[in-house]
Enzyme design. Structure first.
Site, PDB file in Angstrom:
ATOM      1  N   THR A   1       0.834  -1.207   0.000  1.00 41.22           N
ATOM      2  CA  THR A   1       0.000   0.000   0.000  1.00 41.22           C
ATOM      3  C   THR A   1       0.865   1.251   0.000  1.00 41.22           C
ATOM      4  O   THR A   1       0.583   2.220  -0.721  1.00 41.22           O
ATOM      5  CB  THR A   1      -0.931  -0.003   1.221  1.00 41.22           C
ATOM      6  OG1 THR A   1      -1.799  -1.138   1.155  1.00 41.22           O
ATOM      7  CG2 THR A   1      -1.766   1.265   1.287  1.00 41.22           C
TER       8      THR A   1
ATOM      9  N   SER B   1       2.510  -9.337  -2.513  1.00 45.61           N
ATOM     10  CA  SER B   1       1.246  -8.909  -1.907  1.00 45.61           C
ATOM     11  C   SER B   1       0.231 -10.033  -2.026  1.00 45.61           C
ATOM     12  O   SER B   1      -0.185 -10.381  -3.126  1.00 45.61           O
ATOM     13  CB  SER B   1       0.713  -7.644  -2.598  1.00 45.61           C
ATOM     14  OG  SER B   1      -0.483  -7.208  -1.986  1.00 45.61           O
TER      15      SER B   1
ATOM     16  N   ASN C   1      -3.365 -12.536   3.224  1.00 48.54           N
ATOM     17  CA  ASN C   1      -3.093 -13.495   4.303  1.00 48.54           C
ATOM     18  C   ASN C   1      -4.335 -13.831   5.114  1.00 48.54           C
ATOM     19  O   ASN C   1      -4.409 -14.902   5.711  1.00 48.54           O
ATOM     20  CB  ASN C   1      -1.956 -13.003   5.205  1.00 48.54           C
ATOM     21  CG  ASN C   1      -2.114 -11.557   5.636  1.00 48.54           C
ATOM     22  OD1 ASN C   1      -3.143 -10.930   5.375  1.00 48.54           O
ATOM     23  ND2 ASN C   1      -1.107 -11.018   6.296  1.00 48.54           N
ATOM     24  N   CYS C   2      -5.337 -12.948   5.114  1.00 44.21           N
ATOM     25  CA  CYS C   2      -6.578 -13.272   5.828  1.00 44.21           C
ATOM     26  C   CYS C   2      -7.370 -14.386   5.130  1.00 44.21           C
ATOM     27  O   CYS C   2      -8.267 -14.977   5.724  1.00 44.21           O
ATOM     28  CB  CYS C   2      -7.455 -12.033   5.957  1.00 44.21           C
ATOM     29  SG  CYS C   2      -6.709 -10.716   6.949  1.00 44.21           S
TER      30      CYS C   2
ATOM     31  N   ILE D   1      13.035   7.204   9.486  1.00 41.88           N
ATOM     32  CA  ILE D   1      12.533   5.830   9.416  1.00 41.88           C
ATOM     33  C   ILE D   1      11.092   5.804   9.934  1.00 41.88           C
ATOM     34  O   ILE D   1      10.805   6.288  11.042  1.00 41.88           O
ATOM     35  CB  ILE D   1      13.405   4.863  10.234  1.00 41.88           C
ATOM     36  CG1 ILE D   1      14.857   4.898   9.739  1.00 41.88           C
ATOM     37  CG2 ILE D   1      12.850   3.430  10.131  1.00 41.88           C
ATOM     38  CD1 ILE D   1      15.812   4.035  10.555  1.00 41.88           C
TER      39      ILE D   1
ATOM     40  N   ALA E   1       7.386   3.272  10.300  1.00 45.43           N
ATOM     41  CA  ALA E   1       6.992   1.861  10.449  1.00 45.43           C
ATOM     42  C   ALA E   1       5.472   1.767  10.501  1.00 45.43           C
ATOM     43  O   ALA E   1       4.790   2.666  11.021  1.00 45.43           O
ATOM     44  CB  ALA E   1       7.608   1.259  11.709  1.00 45.43           C
TER      45      ALA E   1
ATOM     46  N   LYS F   1     -37.421   0.169  13.018  1.00 44.68           N
ATOM     47  CA  LYS F   1     -36.517   0.461  14.137  1.00 44.68           C
ATOM     48  C   LYS F   1     -35.416  -0.591  14.089  1.00 44.68           C
ATOM     49  O   LYS F   1     -35.614  -1.738  14.470  1.00 44.68           O
ATOM     50  CB  LYS F   1     -37.258   0.436  15.471  1.00 44.68           C
ATOM     51  CG  LYS F   1     -38.168   1.628  15.677  1.00 44.68           C
ATOM     52  CD  LYS F   1     -38.536   1.844  17.137  1.00 44.68           C
ATOM     53  CE  LYS F   1     -39.399   0.725  17.676  1.00 44.68           C
ATOM     54  NZ  LYS F   1     -39.872   1.009  19.052  1.00 44.68           N
TER      55      LYS F   1
END
Length: 856
Positions: A14, A38, A41-42, A277, A279, A433
């Site tokens: 990403t 890429s 993994n789920c 840097i 992360a 509702k």
């Protein structure tokens, strides 16, 4: 600017794409030590289970595709070994060639993810013990299952543990799940997790709670696991899912600041302790968006948002990460559970004041077919009603309400706002509702003091003594089960019987889920009595106080959870629950099954999808004879020789489709069960080498078919006496039980089943089993029936249960009418073993081939 990214998947990929979109001139280099840059993994457990048939579907982006679209320098099978923060360089090793080299950077983004924990248990290095992090892990586990593994042990009851347990069961393995804590899914509160425990038990996952593995050892190529409790499990494979740790060894060596548990510390723009840097993802510690303070939440959604924010900061854009609220959802077989914000456990630990309410509602209006129940637990601040967290568990629609509540929490809304939310309504989607509105209503009542609640968790044997328990349900509901010690006054008679109620202790009032109890407490408080509502009603009290099911040992025999085994008689094994004719066993594959992604829930007309040479027919939601009529119509409209794949949820479908094919000349190539649904593959006849459709088979004088419509003792006795006599003479006999006749097949003590109230009322009103049937004449309030049973015993006449068992031993086929079962609210588990379930087509087929056909 030169941006170097370490790690792909959600965060790294990403970030790389975002950087290119914002800066066309930037030099962007991505290092990934795996083969895939890429991947989803789920989705890994669902490829193992066959829900995602194609492995390639998990590849979100390929190296070549991502590099070409965004002009990126992507280097897979390359590992960053060292960060020289002062010199702004990284040392890299090519894992294929072994060559090492250095790469400079202006900005460095770390997205190393988290590694699965592999606890130091003796024997844990056994080759049949796996973790699941990447596609290579997935391939190894799936390869073991494909090779014929029959028993599996899952260690850990978090997201991955539950998803693996479900998918291994879908593949037909026997599964045990061991969890060190008293519940699965630690982020959830115990009463919500209890519903997941029920679902695991209902799907034969053997659950060992408050237990752990002390040792593994080889067992003839498999694994023997010894548990703390002393239990010993022999399995073919083990999946370790006991949690993850941030993969931050590289960052630690570079001197970056880490949390106590080893996660990278970052600021609101995802910058580490080094200004150059950044992360993101499962390796970082973030801010708790609800309560403040540190949080570690390794979830894909936050990783994607963090990646965008980190790149924005690198390139000078104003952006910040507002923190994580932990919104997550899991599906376990037919149950969905979700959480957002703080749990009650966390609020207690942090000493944060809160109030809670429970709401149980259907996901859409109940008059529209297919309504499924859900429970919402809503936590809110007592001073202003600000939403603090929510948990949901139930069937369809849970994810929709979870997202609404997650948005409300992020926006800082209160329970007053939930009352006023204008949400989409149509009968098939919700109610005027919505359950979220109702949760707001109940919470506002609590804030205003209009309603007080007692937590059902405190109403154990000791806690109940502080209250007078009042059940305001109807008599049949009370008799079916109630809280011990409760007195019973139906809501409709409450005003007239106020004087009967004791006033020494507060009244704890309950109904099924809380609505009628609310009406009752308003009446009681208006008349000066102390009354509170048992939150969640009898349903939640039962869930909390239900005894924990005891796990049973695993066996080597393969299960038929997804496949119907062929037998010489053409009757599927009892475990499959599906009656079929002789057919090839079909695995749950892309070829045989309509994908769930395209499936509709409970249609009222058949859905037909056509492609050259094949037809997909969705018959779910149709009851006998609807599936058969739609099947015949589709066959008439199709080209000869076409392959018709039909999916239905009618219990009698498999039996009907077998008989229909036999009568019509079509070839039934396969049938199997997929969860609660049935799938059939039919090759439509060409007309050249078969009898015309509908041509009856010649009647056989040695075959006899009886319709047992009556539920009277004497009439059912007559049917069984004649059936036994015919079987003794060598005849083939079929008894088709429909409507009241089904009562003769009911078990006296069936296992617990999930039913709607109307279905339960049918069960209460009808006799349960052969021993409860009464005479059609001279019953005389029970005296006549008792006299008849006495005379039968005295004269040695077999009783009805004995005649049923004798008939089965002699090969008499007992068929229960699926349509009648549906109308009368009977489930397969409530009927005696050894039955077939079919519809009208099976009876017509049997009758057309019989020399005698009786209606009793």
């Amino acid at each position: 600017m030169k941006i170097v990214i370490v790690g792909g998947v959600a965060g790294g990929a990403t970030a790389a794409a975002r950087a290119r979109r914002l800066d066309e001139a930037a030099e962007i280099v991505m290092f990934e030590r795996g083969h895939e840059v890429s991947f989803a993994n789920c989705g890994l457990p669902y490829h193992i289970g066959g829900e995602i048939p194609q492995r390639a579907a998990l590849l979100v982006q390929t190296r070549a595709g991502l590099a070409a679209r965004f002009r990126l320098d992507i280097r897979t099978r390359t590992e960053v070994e060292h960060i020289d923060a002062a010199g702004q360089r990284v040392r890299v090793r090519d894992l294929e060639s072994g060559r090492t080299y250095e790469e400079s950077y202006d900005r460095l983004l770390l997205s190393p993810g988290a590694a699965p924990l592999r606890p130091p248990i003796p024997g844990v290095e056994h080759p049949a013990i796996h973790t699941l992090r990447n596609m290579a892990d997935m391939d190894r586990i799936k390869g073991s299952v494909d090779a014929g593994a029959q028993r599996a042990l899952v260690v850990g009851g978090g997201f991955i543990g539950l998803e693996m347990a479900e998918n291994l069961r879908r593949r037909g393995l026997e599964v045990a799940l061991v969890e060190l804590l008293p519940q699965v899914m630690p982020p959830f509160d115990p009463e919500v997790a209890a519903r997941l425990h029920q679902e695991l038990a209902a799907n034969d996952v053997q659950l060992y709670l408050e237990d752990g593995v002390t040792a593994f050892e080889d067992a003839e190529g498999g694994v023997r696991a010894t548990l703390r409790s002393g239990a010993r499990l022999e399995v073919d494979l083990v999946v370790l899912a006991v949690g993850v740790r941030p993969d931050t060894g590289l960052a630690r060596a570079a001197g970056l600041k880490l949390s106590e548990r080893g996660a990278l510390l970052v600021d609101e723009v995802m910058r580490t302790s080094d200004p150059y840097i950044f992360a993101v993802g499962d390796a970082v510690q973030v801010e708790d968006a609800v309560l403040g303070g540190p949080a570690y939440l390794p979830l894909a959604g936050p990783a994607n948002r963090q990646a965008r924010i980190a790149v924005d900061a690198m390139l000078g854009r104003a952006s910040r990460y507002r923190g994580a609220q932990g919104t997550s959802v899991v599906q376990l077989f037919d149950v969905t559970a979700g959480i957002t914000g703080a749990s009650e456990k966390v609020l207690r630990q942090r000493g944060v004041p809160y109030q809670k309410v429970y709401v149980q509602r259907a996901h859409h209006v109940t008059y529209y077919p297919g309504a499924q129940s859900m429970m919402i637990k809503l936590l809110f601040a007592p001073e202003d009603g600000r939403v603090l967290g929510a948990q949901l568990v139930g069937g369809a629609g849970v994810d929709k309400r979870l997202d609404v509540l997650a948005t409300a929490l992020a926006a800082g809304l209160t329970v007053h706002d939930l009352e006023d939310l204008e949400l989409a309504y149509a009968p098939q989607f919700g109610a005027a509702k919505d359950p979220v509105n109702i949760a707001g209503n109940v919470a506002v009542n609590a804030l205003r003091g209009e309603e007080e609640f007692v937590d059902p968790a405190v109403l154990d044997e000791a806690g109940r003594t502080a209250y007078t328990l009042l059940d305001v349900r109807e008599q049949a509901e009370f008799e079916a089960g109630h809280i011990p010690g409760a007195c019973w006054v139906p809501l409709a008679t409450l005003r007239a019987r106020l004087g009967e109620l004791p006033s020494a202790k507060p009244l704890a009032v309950y109904c099924g889920v809380g609505q009628r109890a609310y009406y009752a407490t308003r009446i009681l408080r208006a008349h000066g009595l102390r009354a509170c509502n048992v939150a969640g009603g009898f349903a939640l009290w039962s869930l909390i106080h239900a005894p924990r099911p005891k796990p049973r040992p695993l066996h080597r025999r393969p299960l038929s959870t997804l496949t119907a085994s062929t037998s010489p008689s053409g009757v599927a094994s009892e475990e499959s629950g599906c009656c079929v004719g002789p057919a090839t066993t079909v695995k749950n594959s892309a070829v045989a099954v309509v994908t769930r992604a395209a499936a509709r829930t409970e249609p009222h007309t058949a859905s037909v999808t056509k492609s050259p040479g094949q037809i997909e027919l969705d018959l779910r939601g149709l009851q006998c004879p609807g599936p058969l009529a739609a099947l015949a119509a589709a066959a008439r409209a199709a080209a000869p020789g076409a392959l018709l794949r039909a999916r239905a949820d009618d219990l009698g479908f498999c039996g009907d489709v077998d008989a229909w094919c036999a009568r019509s000349g079509h070839k039934l190539e396969s049938t199997h069960r997929d969860g609660r649904e049935f799938v059939a593959e039919i090759r439509l006849h060409t007309g050249a080498d078969v009898a015309p459709a509908g041509s009856p088979a010649a009647a056989n004088s040695t075959r006899k078919t009886f319709v047992v419509f009556s539920g009277d003792l004497d009439r059912v006795m007559a049917a069984l006496v004649i059936a036994n006599a015919a079987a003794d003479m060598g005849d083939e006999v079929t008894l088709f039980f429909t409507f009241w006749g089904l009562n003769a097949l009911r078990k006296e003590a069936p296992p617990p089943t999930k039913k709607a109230l109307l279905d339960r009322m049918f069960g209460w009103m009808m006799p349960r089993g052969a021993q409860r049937l009464v005479l059609s004449k001279m019953h005389m309030g029970g005296m006549g029936t008792a006299m008849m049973r006495h005379v039968m015993r005295k004269k040695g006449v077999a009783d009805l249960p004995t005649l049923l068992a004798s008939a089965q031993q002699k090969g008499v086929r007992l068929i229960a009418c699926s349509m009648s079962m549906e109308v009368m609210g009977l489930q397969r588990e409530e009927l005696i073993d050894g039955l077939e379930i079919a519809g009208a087509a099976r009876y017509v087929n049997e009758a057309s081939q019989s020399g005698v056909n009786l209606f009793i």
